[in-house]
Scaffold this active site. Sequence first.
Site, short mmCIF file in Angstrom:
data_model
loop_
_atom_site.label_atom_id
_atom_site.label_comp_id
_atom_site.label_asym_id
_atom_site.label_seq_id
_atom_site.Cartn_x
_atom_site.Cartn_y
_atom_site.Cartn_z
N HIS A 173 0.85 -1.19 0.00
CA HIS A 173 0.00 0.00 0.00
C HIS A 173 0.89 1.24 0.00
CE1 HIS A 173 -3.09 2.91 1.22
NE2 HIS A 173 -3.98 2.01 0.86
N ASP A 228 -7.77 -4.36 -0.42
CA ASP A 228 -8.36 -4.53 -1.75
C ASP A 228 -8.29 -5.97 -2.23
OD1 ASP A 228 -8.91 -1.71 -2.20
OD2 ASP A 228 -6.75 -1.46 -2.30
#
Length: 437
Positions: free
Chosen positions: A314, A372
């Site tokens: 991320h 995600d």
Amino acid sequence: MRTLMTPSDVKATLSFSDGSPSVELPIYQGTQGPDAIDIRKLYGQTGKFTYDPGFMSTAACNSAITYIDGDKGELLHRGYPIEQLAVHGDFLDVCYLLLKGDLPKIEQKREFNELVTMHTMVHEQMQFFFRGFRRDSHPMAVLTGCVGALSAFYHDSLNINNARHREVSAIRLIAKLPTLVAMAYKYNIGMPFVYPLNELSYSANFMRMMFANPCEEYKVNEVLVRALDRILILHADHEQNASTSTVRLAGSSGANPFACVAAGIACLWGPAHGGANEAALNMLEEIGSPERIPEFIRQVKDKHSSVKLMGFGHRVYKNYDPRAKLMRETCHDVLEELGLQNEPLFKLAMELEKIALEDEYFVSRKLYPNVDFYSGIVQRALGIPTSMFTCIFAMARTVGWIAQWNEMISEPDQKIGRPRQLFVGQTPREAKPIEQR
């Protein structure tokens, strides 16, 4: 109560090697995170701008809503860790928290839930608005247009300087987004719209509007409803990201809240922002089977290859994404509830997760599965098509956008956004008549 930033006793001194006078800049301290050097008077004092593409080192506002510490893997909403909010509350608790500043008590929760429920229907004429779109339009294109159009239907809450109007608009947006998202899906697949049902919870209502049809009674599955609710909680707000900054920038001009949220949705549609879970699922489909994982991993490690590992790592979190652990638990709950553990795509996902968590190449680079990766798997298991993933994201993030927008409008020092530039184009030159060019 919001704590304002406080000036530090320490000052920053900016000096120049060309002999220009040095300038002293104030430093402000927040309650957490890095201090901020105040450069508001820099141009007036020096005739110079700062240069910060992507605003990676620039605080464009002060906010009391969400705090992220990427190094620690920490996400706080109004001071509450996301791990606790996801376990001890539901999405409307988080909505109340982001809007009001604290978690609701029992009676406050009842009143707030009822208020949102009473606003879930959209104007009946919105049905005709949908008919202007092609059936095969991307749902995000439809959603962007429909949310922006809400300002044409609800004129009674558009005075942004009126706190009551801002509150009404916030409730309308939170309440109507699930209805509009479900309508976009139903329109896309050619099925009749399903009206909200007031007796259901926020997430159960959305699931019913998405998947019910007139031919049979819809049965609510609480495991699946809770899974969706957790997806919404984990995506409700994420500090000053691209879409939130877009909403704030649009709002700084005095634009109405529906237009500002539509701008946020348009920004979220970008594949570098809201499309991450869709990209992760597309990656799994391209891999195809567990037998192909070793070759895929080899290509990912090859610096000359264009193959990328999606859904891992991320930009903000340099440690483990705190939302990922929660989403992982939900992922396994959903797969078990639906008996999908051995379905090829989900089996592939779990095998890829296992290899990536054990491979030193990924571990050393802290490329852990992020929220995600798991949310894409969960949504696919729930029956939500890939094209709708970013719409679900927008539905969740609307409360963050409107809370941030309201905070900005309430800020006494708020000014219209006007970024500067480092100009590298032509210097002044003469425009000659066409026959002399």
